[in-house]
Scaffold this active site. Structure first.
Site, short mmCIF file in Angstrom:
data_model
loop_
_atom_site.label_atom_id
_atom_site.label_comp_id
_atom_site.label_asym_id
_atom_site.label_seq_id
_atom_site.Cartn_x
_atom_site.Cartn_y
_atom_site.Cartn_z
N HIS A 125 -2.64 28.67 141.42
CA HIS A 125 -3.85 27.88 141.38
C HIS A 125 -3.96 26.88 140.61
CE1 HIS A 125 -7.83 27.31 138.68
NE2 HIS A 125 -7.40 27.38 137.61
N TYR B 176 -0.04 38.41 140.50
CA TYR B 176 -1.71 39.05 141.07
C TYR B 176 -1.62 39.12 142.33
CZ TYR B 176 -3.79 33.80 140.73
OH TYR B 176 -3.74 31.93 140.42
N ARG C 62 -5.99 30.50 149.20
CA ARG C 62 -5.24 29.07 148.28
C ARG C 62 -3.80 30.39 148.80
NH1 ARG C 62 -6.01 30.87 142.83
NH2 ARG C 62 -3.89 31.40 143.09
#
Lengths: 151, 366
Positions: A44, A53, A40
């Site tokens: 998000h 992160y 990905r």
């Protein structure tokens, strides 16, 4: 259960794996697991900043493997696609999307009755009463809700 | 016969020991509350972070966990805590609310203070069986032999302007209806810190719903260090004489706006505003005393009106204040539909709807 692990960003490999798995599943009447490895690249959601992160290098490293970019490179190498076609297609699609946005923006917001419809197949007594209360409220204070009205 | 008496004594002794410990804890907490004089300006989510920091610091056997908690959480409530307390105390869980709850309950039952984060209250339902059938009943079904106290499920709840069906829900009623649980909802930064610390340390499992709409916009002075606000006690935000208005969480801001509008447009009207803070067990005494004074009650919450906590409060007040009531009790709540998308502004109990209710009760004439 047998499984096939495949480069999920290679559309031909994925297609090949699915064909093989389907053939086995039908012929031998058993389940096959396809593990398509991908990544990905984007955040998000619009509320997410994924650099919190994971590192920039990690993201950039994987962007390189985009299935769309790889397919394009393959088609160009085969003489089936060109920079000129890319530019023209992008312009045409952009125009189509922007026109769709214009049409969408002109549409009015759903009517207030949509708050109460489709909760059930038929509106129940409490819902009928609440709908009436809301209409009466909007008759009194409609100006304050102007930004979200109306049919 | 002798066997039963023996069992009774054992349990009785255990209960006494546990109560003894609780009393001394309460005494210590009261002292700390009055000692925390200095304050610091914080947002509501900053105050939550501060409470979590204090909880983890003062209780070496405490853990904070949930989805995305390790990097600070999607709302930044857990920022800096993993760095400070280590990965064995602040950590991520798999994307599985049922697992988060089951794990938290087991951990708490074994003496570890558990602070479990559910990313949105809308996602709490896979955990519902664990919370209702395990957490809420552990003490009861074991006759007090076991319990999962010092267990908090924290979850952001409520309308946020663009949340739609699955990022806007107020599920407090389901949990208020479950004996064995406590339900707490703060309305401002200082309240959030004090109530969260009290909830974490309570000897019973607590559902702590955080008003996400005002996570950042609610700013206030918050006592530095350790302090608690007792559970089960409501706060009279503004005294009044004409009508009692009860709410909690983010809705308090809507009620304040409604009161301002009402007191300007309805001369002589003075509204008494109560922040319930703890929804279960709710502070019946404060509300009843208020209604006996004003004779009128309005309860307002975002959750759908039917079966909402407003219904419970209405029934109890009707029961206790029947002869004091001068008008029917009004509830200004969400409609009995799923929380909508585009039509959120007409769905929520807006300050105008609350104003209409205030006008209705003060002008009520048989």
């Amino acid at each position: 259960m047998d499984s096939i692990r495949v480069d999920g960003n290679d559309c031909f490999a994925v297609h090949e794996a699915c064909l093989k798995a389907r053939e086995i599943a039908i012929k031998e009447q058993r389940p096959i697991l396809i593990e398509a490895i991908s990544y990905r690249v984007g955040h998000h959601s619009t509320s997410d900043d994924s650099t919190k992160y994971r590192s920039r290098q990690e993201i950039d490293g994987w962007s390189h493997w985009s299935p769309v970019t790889r397919l394009r490179a393959f088609l160009e190498k085969q003489g089936l696609w060109s920079e000129k076609q890319e530019t023209e297609l992008r312009a045409a699609i952009r125009k189509e999307v922007l026109e769709g946005v214009k049409i969408g923006e002109r549409k009015l917001k759903p009517g207030v009755k949509e708050v109460f419809s489709d909760v059930y197949d038929q509106m129940t007594p409490p819902l009928l009463e609440q709908e009436r209360e809301l209409y009466e409220h909007l008759q009194r204070h409609g100006a304050h809700y102007h930004f979200c009205l109306l049919y | 016969m002798a066997f039963n008496k023996f069992i009774g004594t054992q349990v009785g002794r255990q209960n006494f020991q546990r109560t003894g410990t609780m009393l001394s804890n309460n005494f210590q907490r009261t002292r700390m509350f009055s000692e925390a004089q200095q304050t610091e300006k914080m947002t509501l989510v900053g105050a939550i972070n501060s409470a979590l920091d204090v909880a983890l610091e003062t209780d070496p056997h405490s853990c904070l966990f949930g989805e995305d908690v390790a990097f600070g959480g999607v709302f930044r409530a857990a920022v800096g805590l993993r760095e400070k307390y280590g990965p064995e105390r602040v950590f991520n869980t798999p994307l599985c609310e049922q697992g988060i709850a089951g794990f938290a309950i087991g951990l708490a039952a074994n003496g570890v203070t558990s602070i479990a984060e559910i990313q949105f209250a809308d996602y709490i339902f896979p955990a519902f069986d664990q919370i209702v059938n395990e957490a809420a009943k552990l003490r009861y079904r074991s006759g007090g032999t076991y319990n999962c106290g010092k267990l908090v499920f924290r979850a952001p709840y409520g309308a946020v302007g663009h949340g739609g069906h699955y990022h806007s829900q107020s599920p407090e009623a389901y949990f208020c209806h479950t004996p064995g649980l406590k339900v707490v909802v703060p309305s401002s930064p200082a309240e959030a810190k004090g109530l969260l610390l009290a909830s974490i340390r309570d000897a019973n499992p607590v559902i702590f719903l955080e008003p996400k709409w005002i996570y950042r916009s609610s700013v206030g002075e918050v006592p530095i260090g350790d302090f608690e606000i007792p559970l089960g006690k409501a706060r009279i935000v503004k005294p009044g004489t004409s009508v009692t208005l009860v709410g909690w969480g983010a809705q308090m801001l809507v009620l304040e706006k409604a009161i301002e509008y009402a007191e300007k447009n309805l001369p002589g009207v003075s509204v008494e505003l109560i922040d319930l803070r703890t929804l279960s067990p709710w502070d019946q005494e404060t509300v009843i005393n208020s209604v006996q004074k004003t004779g009128k009650l309005i309860v307002s919450h975002e959750a759908p009106v039917t079966g909402g906590l407003g219904a419970e409060i209405s029934a109890k007040v009707m029961e206790k204040c029947f002869l004091s009531l001068e008008a029917p009790i009004e509830r200004v709540c969400g409609y009995d539909t799923p929380f909508p998308g585009a039509l959120e502004p007409v769905y929520v109990p807006s300050y105008l709807k609350v104003f209409d209710a205030i006008k209705k009760v003060v002008e009520y004439d048989i």
